[in-house]
Design a protein around this motif. Structure first.
Motif, PDB file in Angstrom:
ATOM      1  N   LEU A 175     -67.979 -20.902  57.451  1.00  0.00           N
ATOM      2  CA  LEU A 175     -67.223 -22.116  57.776  1.00  0.00           C
ATOM      3  C   LEU A 175     -67.080 -22.309  59.282  1.00  0.00           C
ATOM      4  CD1 LEU A 175     -64.459 -21.780  55.055  1.00  0.00           C
ATOM      5  CD2 LEU A 175     -66.223 -23.564  55.151  1.00  0.00           C
TER       6      LEU A 175
ATOM      7  N   HIS B 130     -66.857 -26.227  58.810  1.00  0.00           N
ATOM      8  CA  HIS B 130     -65.544 -26.683  58.325  1.00  0.00           C
ATOM      9  C   HIS B 130     -65.256 -28.098  58.817  1.00  0.00           C
ATOM     10  CE1 HIS B 130     -61.194 -26.638  57.474  1.00  0.00           C
ATOM     11  NE2 HIS B 130     -61.037 -27.127  58.704  1.00  0.00           N
TER      12      HIS B 130
ATOM     13  N   THR C 238     -59.893 -25.331  54.289  1.00  0.00           N
ATOM     14  CA  THR C 238     -61.090 -25.831  53.615  1.00  0.00           C
ATOM     15  C   THR C 238     -60.835 -26.086  52.142  1.00  0.00           C
ATOM     16  OG1 THR C 238     -62.448 -24.576  55.173  1.00  0.00           O
ATOM     17  CG2 THR C 238     -63.536 -25.404  53.213  1.00  0.00           C
TER      18      THR C 238
END
Length: 243
Positions: A26, A38, A82
């Motif tokens: 991410l 992300h 997330t």
């Protein structure tokens, strides 16, 4: 399959992809300059609610500087974990927000390009469905929405997708597989290495150093979208050859 149905599927697929990534993935820089994986996920939820109002806000307050608008909205959304971003992608997957007078094509093209922005640096493969890739190819080649900032990048070039037979434009030829063409058309340099043709040096130069676009030019682009006749109705058509 209808374009909106594809869009719904892509949002849900993206939510699954984000949920399956670890913190290191991410935090990986995406193909979108300045954004991590992300951040790209956060960008994809910014227009799902009240999208057209945000677009008009950007036109009025930021002189149609959609890059700045996207970065501000994304920075706010990126504060969420997330898991919440993925949950919102699922919750609002059926959102019908579109760019004014443009239909669903640019929205689908946007999520497909950001799918590449995430998967390419992470080395995650995917066989992109041809009908979805066609939507992105046609939109970028014909009349891209202002947020794509394609400008004159494709002027004087003939784009030939050897694997699908798609052709667009006239002039010096740039040829290769459809996926690499779409990436290069959108300004992603990662697609250039798989292409060839006498027009490739010019396209490479334009991708590397896009001309600056001042407030007046950006506003002219927006006015053109508003004033020109709208495209063929895109809300209820199939992606290829349907209506």
């Amino acid at each position: 399959m209808k374009v909106h149905d594809m869009l719904v599927e892509e949002r849900r697929r993206m939510a699954d992809l984000l949920d399956g990534l670890d913190p290191g993935q991410l935090a990986t820089p995406s193909l979108s300059t300045g954004w991590t994986v992300h951040d790209v996920g956060a960008h994809l939820i910014t227009y799902l609610r009240f999208g057209q109002l945000k677009i008009y806000y950007g036109i009025v307050t930021m002189a149609a500087d959609f890059d700045r608008l996207n970065r501000e909205l994304t920075a706010r959304a990126a504060r969420m974990p997330t898991s919440e971003i993925a949950a919102r992608l699922r919750r609002w997957a059926t959102s019908k927000t579109t760019i004014p007078r443009s239909g669903y094509d640019p929205v689908l093209a946007d999520i497909l390009l950001h799918d590449y922005d995430i998967r390419v640096p992470l080395g995650i493969g995917r066989d992109m469905p041809e009908d979805r890739l066609w939507v992105a190819f046609q939109h970028l080649a014909a009349k891209p929405s202002p947020g794509y900032a394609v400008g004159s990048r494709l002027a004087g070039l003939r784009l030939e997708a050897e694997d699908t037979g798609w052709v667009s434009g006239s002039g010096a030829v740039v040829r290769g597989d459809a996926e690499s063409l779409v990436l290069a058309m959108s300004g992603r340099a990662v697609g250039l290495d798989a292409l060839e043709g006498e027009g490739l040096p010019l396209l490479r130069e334009r991708v590397a150093a896009p001309p600056p676009r001042g407030p007046l030019e950006r506003l002219k682009t927006v006015v053109k979208v508003v004033v020109d006749p709208p495209p063929v109705e895109r809300r209820s058509r199939d992606a290829i050859g349907g209506s």
